[in-house]
Design a protein around this motif. Structure first.
Motif, short mmCIF file in Angstrom:
data_model
loop_
_atom_site.label_atom_id
_atom_site.label_comp_id
_atom_site.label_asym_id
_atom_site.label_seq_id
_atom_site.Cartn_x
_atom_site.Cartn_y
_atom_site.Cartn_z
N LEU A 120 26.74 -42.65 -0.02
CA LEU A 120 25.83 -43.79 0.15
C LEU A 120 24.95 -43.96 -1.08
N LEU A 121 24.43 -42.86 -1.62
CA LEU A 121 23.63 -42.95 -2.85
C LEU A 121 24.48 -43.47 -4.01
N GLY A 122 25.73 -42.98 -4.11
CA GLY A 122 26.60 -43.49 -5.16
C GLY A 122 26.87 -44.97 -5.02
N LEU A 123 27.04 -45.44 -3.78
CA LEU A 123 27.28 -46.87 -3.56
C LEU A 123 26.07 -47.70 -3.93
N ILE A 124 24.88 -47.20 -3.66
CA ILE A 124 23.65 -47.93 -4.01
C ILE A 124 23.55 -48.10 -5.53
N TYR A 125 23.76 -47.01 -6.26
CA TYR A 125 23.61 -47.10 -7.72
C TYR A 125 24.77 -47.84 -8.37
N ALA A 126 25.97 -47.70 -7.84
CA ALA A 126 27.10 -48.47 -8.38
C ALA A 126 26.91 -49.96 -8.15
N GLY A 127 26.39 -50.32 -6.96
CA GLY A 127 26.12 -51.73 -6.69
C GLY A 127 25.02 -52.28 -7.58
N ALA A 128 23.97 -51.48 -7.82
CA ALA A 128 22.90 -51.93 -8.72
C ALA A 128 23.43 -52.11 -10.14
N TRP A 129 24.27 -51.16 -10.58
CA TRP A 129 24.88 -51.27 -11.91
C TRP A 129 25.71 -52.54 -12.01
N LEU A 130 26.49 -52.85 -11.01
CA LEU A 130 27.33 -54.04 -11.02
C LEU A 130 26.50 -55.32 -11.06
N VAL A 131 25.43 -55.39 -10.27
CA VAL A 131 24.60 -56.60 -10.25
C VAL A 131 23.92 -56.80 -11.60
N ILE A 132 23.44 -55.72 -12.21
CA ILE A 132 22.77 -55.84 -13.51
C ILE A 132 23.75 -56.32 -14.57
N ARG A 133 24.97 -55.80 -14.56
CA ARG A 133 25.96 -56.27 -15.53
C ARG A 133 26.33 -57.73 -15.32
N ILE A 134 26.38 -58.17 -14.06
CA ILE A 134 26.65 -59.59 -13.78
C ILE A 134 25.51 -60.45 -14.34
N LEU A 135 24.29 -59.98 -14.23
CA LEU A 135 23.16 -60.72 -14.80
C LEU A 135 23.31 -60.85 -16.32
#
Length: 425
Positions: free
Chosen positions: A85-100
């Protein structure tokens, strides 16, 4: 029994990893096929910048989905789910920041600044960049908060902190006062249109361009390639010069100190020729005026307009070099000079003491004056100069002195001749 559980776990991991990699490959293939026409640049950048965080998100999500089918039970299952779950949170944050970042790059491509009138585009780029950075910070804070909320002990700690919200708020406010002040100052700069990327500014007596505008600081690239790092609050609390606030066109001035004999009309014609022949002049306006005068020189100012500050600087240098070259070649006597005036024989005789020689005068043997001829300086043709009339006056004065000496000598001879006769008598 144990072998069966291990086998199920291995199969679940392989299935989840294989499925995640397959989905990642398939999505990349679809994007590459769709990257044609109008959206080709956007989709290509999206695939290049986001394929790693996208694969990480799919992999962690696949493992998290496979845990219930892996046969893992008890505390181990809870720990594995928590880590995934922690890995999913940080992977999702990383993905959103790269999309920005991808959206920012796409907006920058649609807002090029390599044109003459780019003020509005630079303002839009400044606002987009600050919003992207602010959103990235918010996403990071949300990810950290979500991480803390997954721990039951930290949830209890958060509840206790909420109970003392008054003290915690005061402490946090005092600790973050400076940082928050810079952040709000950066937002004010972005949306009040006071400062934009690539603006020409003068700060701390340094001329440069705005290279970066961050949430808490601004980078100014000085003309000699140095960088000034200033807090954003500096530009909201300290006056500064913005040469491209409304337009990039500026006026450049050149100051010349010349002799009083300089012909202004001739110099104005030469200045107009240099300005008109220069490719840096934007054909908007120019003027040459005598703006001041000192005891020894006159101050001539030439003003010419240019498209931007660098062109204005080069135009000023070109004007200065051209005008000084013209003066040196054709009119060197117009350059600043120092003049001296020597007293003539008649003035020296007036200053001589009774019974003394004119050359032994005490007080003003010679007078030094500065100025132009005809305004207090010596006239080369006068009796105080070295012209013909001056030499004639000196010759006449010498003859008069010689006649007086001859008369005194004859008188002395007559007196000596009379003395024997007087003694004999």
């Amino acid at each position: 029994m144990w072998d069966e559980q291990v086998g199920r776990l291995v199969l679940a991991v392989i299935a989840s990893v294989g499925g995640a990699l397959a989905v990642a490959w398939l999505s990349g293939r679809v994007i590459r096929l769709a990257a044609r026409g109008r959206y080709a640049a956007f989709l290509t950048t999206l695939h290049r910048e986001c394929h790693r965080p996208w694969r990480a998100t799919l992999l962690v999500g696949g493992l998290l989905t496979a845990v219930p089918f892996s046969g893992v039970t008890g505390d181990l299952r809870g720990d594995v789910l928590h880590i995934l779950l922690l890995g999913l949170i940080y992977a999702g944050a990383w993905l959103v920041i790269r999309i920005l970042f991808v959206f920012e790059d796409t907006a920058f491509r649609r807002l090029p600044v390599d044109m003459a009138d780019n003020r509005r585009r630079r303002r839009a780029r400044t606002q987009i960049g600050l919003l992207r950075r602010l959103t990235a910070v918010i996403i990071g804070v949300v990810a950290l908060a979500a991480t803390l909320m997954t721990f039951s002990q930290l949830r209890a700690l958060g509840a206790s902190l909420l109970a003392s919200a008054g003290v915690a708020g005061v402490v946090a406010g005092l600790a973050a006062q400076s940082v928050l002040g810079h952040v709000f100052a950066g937002l004010q700069l972005a949306f009040s249109d006071e400062l934009r990327l690539d603006d020409v500014v003068v700060v701390d007596q340094e001329w440069g361009r705005i290279e970066e505008i961050r949430l808490t600081y601004v980078v100014v690239r000085v003309w000699d390639q140095r960088r000034l790092i200033l807090p954003t609050s500096y530009f909201t609390t300290t006056p500064f010069q913005n040469w491209t606030r409304n337009e990039a066109q500026v006026l450049g001035s050149v100051i010349l100190h010349l002799d009083f004999t300089a012909d202004i009309d001739v110099l104005r014609a030469e200045a107009h020729r240099i300005v008109d022949a220069s490719a840096l002049w934007d054909r908007r306006e120019w003027v040459m005026q005598v703006v001041d005068a000192t005891e020894t020189t006159i101050c001539v100012r030439v003003i010419a307009s240019a498209a931007d500050a660098p062109s204005s600087w080069d135009l000023r240098c070109e004007l200065r070099e051209g005008l000084f070259g013209f003066l040196r070649r054709h009119h060197p006597d117009w350059l600043p000079r120092a003049r001296s005036e020597l007293a003539g024989p008649s003035e020296a005789a007036e200053l001589a003491p009774p019974g003394g020689h004119p050359t032994a005068a005490v007080g003003r043997p010679a007078t030094a004056r500065l100025g132009r001829p005809g305004a207090g300086g010596p006239d080369p043709g006068s009796s105080r100069g070295t012209g013909p009339r001056g030499r004639a006056a000196r010759t006449a004065g010498g003859r008069q002195q010689f006649g007086s000496a001859e008369a005194r000598r004859q008188q002395a001879i007559g007196s000596a001749a009379d003395r024997p006769s007087a003694a004999g008598g």
